[in-house]
Design an enzyme around this catalytic site. Structure first.
Site, PDB file in Angstrom:
ATOM      1  N   CYS A   1      18.929 -17.270  59.912  1.00 48.79           N
ATOM      2  CA  CYS A   1      18.014 -17.652  58.833  1.00 48.79           C
ATOM      3  C   CYS A   1      16.597 -17.672  59.406  1.00 48.79           C
ATOM      4  CB  CYS A   1      18.357 -19.023  58.274  1.00 48.79           C
ATOM      5  SG  CYS A   1      17.125 -19.612  57.105  1.00 48.79           S
TER       6      CYS A   1
ATOM      7  N   ILE B   1      22.046  -6.851  58.685  1.00 46.64           N
ATOM      8  CA  ILE B   1      21.078  -7.770  59.243  1.00 46.64           C
ATOM      9  C   ILE B   1      20.780  -8.883  58.239  1.00 46.64           C
ATOM     10  CG2 ILE B   1      19.899  -6.143  60.768  1.00 46.64           C
ATOM     11  CD1 ILE B   1      17.809  -5.715  58.512  1.00 46.64           C
TER      12      ILE B   1
ATOM     13  N   GLY C   1      23.665  -8.293  47.969  1.00 47.48           N
ATOM     14  CA  GLY C   1      23.146  -9.525  47.367  1.00 47.48           C
ATOM     15  C   GLY C   1      21.974  -9.265  46.454  1.00 47.48           C
TER      16      GLY C   1
END
Lengths: 248, 300
Positions: free
Chosen positions: B128, B187, B261
């Site tokens: 993150c 990634i 996503g």
């Protein structure tokens, strides 16, 4: 991010203002914008005026809304949107708008001579938009009994013969809407509800506002009786901003 | 007809397209719906030890070629997430629990609880890009990564995937440190920023965020290719996949499975079935029978 210059500001109730601004895009009743105060935060606010100029009506209820309520004519208002679906356009004949708290703001663009209204608030000083209805067609309720019926929107709804309405449109706190949904469900009357849940992205990806897998910000916020029937989370549980599930 | 089934570690997938962590994966009902609409697996939102509200809004910036987000690892805390997993598992396809922490002990504790909730695998958020003390701050330290994975592999019985950050100088050293993982996921988002020139301020409340979507696809493809070539590890490709062509590019670079996503923002959750159908058409056209036949063909 869009911005417009605020053309006018009107205080419509205690801590509640209507800000009007030009915005060259079609907006439909029920849609909302994410209004941003640079450096302070961003919140979803329904359009209360969808013609020209556009407008929002917002109550100061905390850190995110206070700087928006404090904006003045001539200043810039930053926002993205419009987002979400909209209410179905009322057909000919009478229809009923039920707004709880600030909920009447998102129903306001549908007020016409055929519109009947129930507006509920905590107290007399929190009520607004009563004067937009024909006097004989609107009922006010207050929790403290300072104006209109002492009670809530459902108490007022129980006094009406619902058969005469083509459609019922509801916007307000979820608990209130669940009560109204349960009351009209057996009556087989068309109704639409504008749902509200903690919202972050407003574009259907963060999952904060989802109800049974459906994103309120994108597929909603307006849902009919059929959709609500499938929403086991409606009026029962919701996720907080952290994602923790809590009872409503 | 070609088969689009694939396998990552010991987990069989109906198709290569899983839901990536961080998108529509906080509420169990949403994850279940996505599994019912064609995703072969879902990866949950990253879950930590304690409840976190995340950053205040704005948390997202819409761009013509992607999104920048800084949600700030908002999560209910591991002890409040069991019910969501239980609901998601009713989708009858694999649920992968994403976790973040700062020490090996914390990762182990989170993974054990996830395992107990019934997830099929663990994905480690080592990447993150926008929260201090977690994510890429952990994931850029090869010794710590190695220790976390070593500890996890000795204490849990389900597969462990490591999601790596592109925001490091030397991804190969991290990939090698994570070699005991059952797969590498590459990634995560690329650290980025957007400034509103009329407000004269960064848009995100956190100022910095992570760029996802179309804009980063070719960065992802390059990382997958490079790491596959050097390590031979099983890889889950993620970053900007919008079409079957994008998917094939990742597969040919060395990915055995994929995550999507940001594209949901553009195409809705119907995109999972669309990608599967298009991939099948491509394989049919190009004469491939299986996904593994295509994996890494661009490497030789």
């Amino acid at each position: 991010m869009n911005f417009s210059i605020i053309l006018s500001k009107e205080v419509v109730a205690k801590n509640t203002v209507t800000l009007k601004f030009s915005f060259d895009k079609r907006v439909y009743a029920g849609q909302f914008a994410m209004v941003w105060t640079p450096g302070k935060g961003e919140i979803p606010i329904s359009f209360s005026h969808t013609g020209d100029p556009k407008g929002i009506t917002i109550k100061n209820y905390g850190d995110m809304s206070a700087p928006i309520v404090a904006l003045n004519a001539g200043e810039r208002i930053f926002f993205r949107g419009p987002y979400g679906n909209s209410f179905t356009k009322p057909k000919d004949g009478d229809y009923l708008l039920i707004g709880g708290g600030s909920g009447i703001a998102s129903l306001a663009p549908m007020i016409s001579k055929n519109a009947h209204g129930i507006i509920s608030a905590r107290s007399m000083e929190d009520l607004f938009f009563l004067d937009k209805f024909e006097k004989s067609k609107v009922i006010a309720t207050t929790d403290d009994g300072s104006f209109g019926i002492k009670g809530n929107a459902l108490d007022a709804l129980r006094t009406l013969d619902l058969e005469k309405f083509q459609n019922i449109y509801v916007c307000g706190p979820e608990k209130m809407m669940k009560g109204i949904y349960d009351y009209i469900k057996p009556k087989n009357i068309a109704a639409e509800f504008s749902l509200e849940r903690p919202m972050k992205c407003a574009i259907g990806i963060c999952d904060s506002c989802s109800v049974n897998g459906i994103q309120i910000c994108k597929t909603g916020p307006v849902f009919g009786m059929d959709s609500l029937r499938d929403f086991t989370e409606f009026g029962t549980t919701r996720l907080m901003l952290s994602g923790k599930r809590v009872n409503i | 007809m070609p088969s689009i089934r694939t396998k990552i570690g010991p987990i069989s997938l109906e198709n290569p397209f899983m839901l990536a962590s961080g998108i529509l994966d906080e509420n169990g009902y949403t994850m279940k719906r996505i599994l019912e609409n064609g995703a072969s697996a879902v990866v949950t939102k990253s879950i930590g030890t304690d409840e976190r509200t995340g950053y205040s809004t704005p948390v997202i910036v819409e761009l013509p070629y992607g999104l920048i987000n800084a949600i700030g690892l908002a999560n209910p805390g591991i002890d409040n997430f069991g019910e969501e997993i239980k609901i998601a598992l009713k989708g009858n396809r694999p649920v992968i629990g994403s976790i973040f922490g700062s020490t090996p002990e914390e990762f182990v504790n989170l993974a054990l609880k996830m395992e107990n909730y019934g997830v099929n695998a663990i994905e480690l958020n080592l990447s993150c890009p926008h929260v201090k003390g977690f994510g890429s701050e952990v994931g850029s330290d090869p010794d710590l990564v190695e220790e976390i994975i070593k500890e996890l592999k000795s204490k849990i019985n389900i597969p462990v995937f490591s999601k790596l950050s592109p925001n490091v100088t030397d991804i190969l050293s991290i990939a090698k440190a994570a070699e005991r993982s059952d797969a590498l996921v590459m990634i995560n988002t690329v650290r980025a920023m957007s400034i509103d020139i009329y407000a004269r301020k960064p848009v995100l409340s956190n100022k910095y965020g992570g760029l996802s979507g179309q804009a980063i696809k070719n960065i992802g493809v390059r990382y997958v290719y490079e790491v596959k070539k050097e390590t031979g590890q099983q890889i889950v490709g993620v970053g900007g996949i919008e079409t079957a062509e994008d998917a094939v590019e990742y597969i040919m670079a060395g990915a055995s499975a994929l995550q999507v996503g940001t594209v949901i923002h553009k195409k809705g959750i119907g995109v999972f079935k669309e990608l599967s159908r298009e991939l099948e058409e491509f394989m049919n056209h190009e004469g491939y029978e299986t996904v593994s036949e295509m994996t890494g063909v661009a490497l030789s």
